[in-house]
Every structure is written in structure tokens, then in C-alpha cells.
Motif scaffolding. Structure first.
Motif, PDB file in Angstrom:
ATOM      1  N   GLY A 211       7.415   0.422   2.767  1.00  0.00           N
ATOM      2  CA  GLY A 211       7.203  -0.276   1.491  1.00  0.00           C
ATOM      3  C   GLY A 211       6.916   0.632   0.304  1.00  0.00           C
ATOM      4  O   GLY A 211       6.507   0.159  -0.756  1.00  0.00           O
ATOM      5  N   CYS A 212       7.127   1.942   0.475  1.00  0.00           N
ATOM      6  CA  CYS A 212       6.919   2.868  -0.659  1.00  0.00           C
ATOM      7  C   CYS A 212       7.801   2.454  -1.827  1.00  0.00           C
ATOM      8  O   CYS A 212       7.431   2.575  -2.994  1.00  0.00           O
ATOM      9  CB  CYS A 212       7.280   4.306  -0.270  1.00  0.00           C
ATOM     10  N   ILE A 213       8.973   1.956  -1.484  1.00  0.00           N
ATOM     11  CA  ILE A 213       9.993   1.621  -2.483  1.00  0.00           C
ATOM     12  C   ILE A 213       9.575   0.453  -3.392  1.00  0.00           C
ATOM     13  O   ILE A 213      10.123   0.294  -4.473  1.00  0.00           O
ATOM     14  CB  ILE A 213      11.335   1.318  -1.756  1.00  0.00           C
ATOM     15  N   THR A 214       8.582  -0.334  -2.950  1.00  0.00           N
ATOM     16  CA  THR A 214       8.156  -1.436  -3.818  1.00  0.00           C
ATOM     17  C   THR A 214       7.492  -0.908  -5.091  1.00  0.00           C
ATOM     18  O   THR A 214       7.483  -1.594  -6.111  1.00  0.00           O
ATOM     19  CB  THR A 214       7.186  -2.414  -3.109  1.00  0.00           C
ATOM     20  N   CYS A 215       6.919   0.289  -4.993  1.00  0.00           N
ATOM     21  CA  CYS A 215       6.278   0.855  -6.192  1.00  0.00           C
ATOM     22  C   CYS A 215       7.082   2.019  -6.777  1.00  0.00           C
ATOM     23  O   CYS A 215       7.186   2.151  -7.990  1.00  0.00           O
ATOM     24  CB  CYS A 215       4.878   1.337  -5.860  1.00  0.00           C
ATOM     25  N   HIS A 216       7.591   2.885  -5.913  1.00  0.00           N
ATOM     26  CA  HIS A 216       8.356   4.045  -6.388  1.00  0.00           C
ATOM     27  C   HIS A 216       9.836   3.669  -6.396  1.00  0.00           C
ATOM     28  O   HIS A 216      10.529   3.806  -5.394  1.00  0.00           O
ATOM     29  CB  HIS A 216       8.108   5.252  -5.485  1.00  0.00           C
ATOM     30  N   GLN A 217      10.291   3.161  -7.525  1.00  0.00           N
ATOM     31  CA  GLN A 217      11.654   2.647  -7.621  1.00  0.00           C
ATOM     32  C   GLN A 217      12.226   2.873  -9.015  1.00  0.00           C
ATOM     33  O   GLN A 217      11.560   3.474  -9.861  1.00  0.00           O
ATOM     34  CB  GLN A 217      11.629   1.159  -7.282  1.00  0.00           C
TER      35      GLN A 217
END
Ligand code: HEC
Ligand code: HEC
Length: 318
Positions: A205-211
Motif C-alpha cells: 500500500g505504499c502506492i496509496t501515498c507515494h503516487q
């Protein structure tokens, strides 16, 4: 026979779902586009200003003193060293790709790069100066005569200075990273480890913030969602309060602009307070505080391989 068929259908359709899911996630991160240089005279003046000490009250600091192009646009130390060599409260964020952020600064108080320049110029811990001072330094420096003539018919003003600098910063992007080439269709540009790391980046779920194109820089988030990071921290400073400093709202305490992960392997140490020395350390912290589950030790090197693939073409310095 029929069962087998069903199983095959379920199997292929879940593979398909995974594929669709991946395709959607691919859209969450966009490649950095190569910026077309439209005003070369202004950009080259901006570059000259970036490497000059005209902003600094006592002519000791340039933008490149803290945002060192050759060091991924940051300074490699936990907290910046500013005017009169005083240590500041924050870690210097990179100036590379900063033009892609939705706002500027850890707390997002600057909307644009022009606002950053205004803020830095007057900040007693950074340049401690003012426009009259900068303009007179430039007018008395023969090296600036021709560049200002070529770019602005000789007009030296806060407006022309800020414009030239922000046009240069618009060019300080780092396209063509292996991951961007992957996003643009060259599936061989990621190693199998980096690709595995990318899958983990999605599944944790890193991609939910770093996008977004900057893999960060497009939203605010609290540092400490699943656990209070600041509960055990001693010496909490104003700089730790983040967005709260702008709004005064309790719920905005410890809320920061999510930092970009572009060129992240070049810009240790990490976090707004420079408290994490290595990527291993940050990734563990992200697991505990932002993701709500520990990152498995064997996953960390794979995630780092993925983060390495985010290093793009760094613009040539001076
Ligand atoms: C003494 C060190 C220092 C110098 C010199 C300096 N900066 Fe900064 N810069 C910082 C720090 C620290 C921050 C973060 C401040 C904050 O969040 O409140 C920052 C933030 C920025 C940001 C926003 C990045 C982001 O992701 O939020 C940009 C853009 C930037 N600086 C550009 C410049 C330019 C252009 C110059 C020269 C005119 C310059 N800086 C000079 C230390 C410095
Ligand atoms: C809920 C949002 C959120 C999630 C999910 C998240 N992060 Fe972060 N990340 C942040 C914020 C906010 C910061 C800045 C915290 C600070 O500096 O105080 C940050 C900082 C970082 C940094 C340091 C950047 C720098 O320049 O200092 C790295 C590296 C990082 N995250 C990687 C990851 C990885 C890898 C994951 C998944 C395991 C992840 N993050 C998940 C919000 C998030």
C-alpha cells in the motif's frame, strides 16, 4: 472435466483481475515527461542564479549549497546548515522534480516555486536578505550583465529573477529512469528483483501515498497513522508540527506533504527531521507507522531495488 474447466476459468480470471489491478496501479504513477526548453536564455540565467550567492545576505550560500545537483538535489546531512552556519530544524528536500509537487515545503506552506524563493530569501535561517540587496548584488556583478540583457532586456527585478529561477527549476526534472521506461512500455528495463519490489510497493500500500509523477508530492498525510510516531520523541520542535503551523487545527498536527521517492537512493538521510539514516530504516518505519504492518525483512531489499529504479537522468550541473 467440467470442474477442471471451472478451475481454469477461475484461475485465468483471477490472473486477469490481477492484470487489470496492475494496469490500474500503473496509472497511479506517471512517468516524468522530458521538459521542452522553450526559453533557453531565461533557463540559463536561472541556472546561473542557482549556482550564485546573490541571495545570501553575506554571500556564503547558493541554492546549490543545500540542494546539491550532484547529490540528488539535497545536501546529504540530517538538517540543513543555513545562514551563519546555524543548523536548521528540517532535512533539506530535493529541488529535483520539485516543480511536480502540488505544493512546496514539508508543511506545504508555499504554493509555488516563486513562493519558495520569497520565503527562503527572507528566512533568517536561510538567506536572511531582501530583494533590494539581491538586485544590487546582481547589478554590481558584471557576470550577470549579458545574461540579463539576453533574457530580459537588462531588467533586474524580483519578477525576472524569480521567473528565471522557476523556469530553471521546471527543467530540473529527472526523466528516463528505468521505472519510467518500464511504465512507457519497456518491460525489460526493470530487473526481476526491482519488479518484485514494485509488486510489494503496491501490495503493502505504499502506492496509496507515494503516487503521481513524483511518487509523492501530491497529497498531505499524517506521519504516524497506525501508531503515534511523536509519542516517544523528545525535543519536538515547531518544524515537527507540519500543516498545523498553517491551520492551527489539532488534526493537522504531524501532517506533511508526502515526499517524492524519485532519486531517493541519492538523498539520505530521510524524513522531515533527517532522523532516518538509511532506506532500510525508513521502510521499517513506514511499515509500523504508515502501513500498519511490519515489512518482512526479506522484502526490504526488494523494495530498495525498486526504489533504485526511480533514479532518472540527473541534469548536468554547472
Ligand atoms: C540553507 C539551505 C538552503 C538553501 C541555501 C536553499 N534551500 Fe531550498 N530548501 C531548504 C529547506 C530546509 C527546505 C524545506 C523547508 C521547509 O519545508 O520548511 C527547502 C525547500 C525548497 C523547495 C521545496 C521542495 C519541496 O519538496 O518542498 C524548493 C523548490 C527549494 N527549496 C528551492 C531552493 C532554491 C531555488 C534555492 C535558491 C534560491 C534554495 N532552495 C536555497 C534549504 C535550502
Ligand atoms: C499513509 C501514507 C503513506 C504510506 C502508506 C507510505 N508512506 Fe512513505 N511517507 C509518508 C509520509 C507522510 C512521509 C514523510 C514523513 C516525515 O518525513 O515525517 C513518508 C516518507 C517516506 C520516505 C522518506 C522520504 C524522504 O525524502 O525523506 C520513504 C523512503 C518512504 N516514505 C517510503 C515508503 C514505502 C516504501 C512505503 C510502503 C512500505 C511507504 N512509504 C508507505 C507517507 C506514506
Amino acid at each position: 472435466m467440467q470442474r477442471k474447466g471451472m478451475a481454469l476459468i477461475v484461475f485465468t480470471s483471477s490472473l486477469f483481475a490481477l492484470g487489470v489491478c496492475f494496469a490500474l496501479q500503473d496509472k497511479a504513477i506517471l512517468p516524468i515527461q522530458v521538459a521542452p526548453i522553450t526559453e533557453p536564455n531565461k533557463v540559463s540565467l536561472g541556472k546561473q542564479l542557482y549556482f550564485s550567492t546573490v541571495f545570501s545576505n553575506n554571500a556564503t550560500l547558493s541554492c546549490n549549497s543545500c540542494h546539491i545537483i550532484n547529490r540528488g538535489g539535497a545536501d546529504g546531512i540530517p538538517k540543513y546548515i543555513g545562514n551563519n552556519r546555524k543548523v536548521g530544524l528540517l532535512n533539506t528536500p530535493t529541488a529535483l522534480n520539485a516543480s511536480l509537487n502540488f505544493r512546496q515545503f514539508w508543511d506545504g506552506r508555499a504554493q509555488t516555486i516563486d513562493d519558495v524563493i520569497e520565503d527562503h530569501l527572507k528566512d533568517p535561517t536561510i538567506f536572511a536578505s531582501d530583494w533590494a540587496n539581491v538586485e544590487s548584488k546582481i547589478k554590481n556583478n558584471p557576470d550577470f550583465k549579458i545574461p540579463f540583457k539576453n533574457a530580459y532586456q537588462g531588467e533586474v527585478s524580483a519578477h525576472t529573477i524569480k521567473e528565471a529561477l522557476h523556469l530553471y527549476l521546471n527543467d530540473l526534472t529527472t526523466p528516463q529512469s528505468p521505472f519510467d521506461r518500464y511504465l512507457q512500455g519497456d518491460k525489460s528495463s526493470l530487473t526481476p528483483e526491482a519488479f518484485k519490489g514494485y509488486q510489494l510497493f503496491i501490495s503493502y500500500g505504499c502506492i496509496t501515498c507515494h503516487q503521481g509523477p513524483n511518487m509523492g508530492g501530491n497529497l498531505y498525510q499524517r506521519f504516524g497513522i497506525y501508531k503515534d510516531y511523536f509519542a516517544t520523541k523528545t525535543n519536538i520542535t515547531k518544524a515537527d508540527l507540519g500543516l498545523y503551523n498553517l491551520t492551527g487545527k489539532e488534526e493537522d498536527k504531524y501532517v506533511f506533504k508526502v515526499p517524492s521517492l524519485r532519486n531517493i537512493t541519492l538523498t539520505a538521510p530521510y524524513l522531515h527531521d533527517g532522523s532516518a539514516g538509511t532506506l532500510e530504516e525508513v521502510i521499517q518505519l513506514m511499515g509500523i507507522y504508515q502501513v500498519g504492518q511490519p515489512i518482512q525483512p526479506y522484502d526490504i531489499p526488494l523494495i530498495i531495488k525498486f526504489l533504485e529504479s526511480l533514479t532518472g537522468k540527473i541534469p548536468a550541473p554547472e
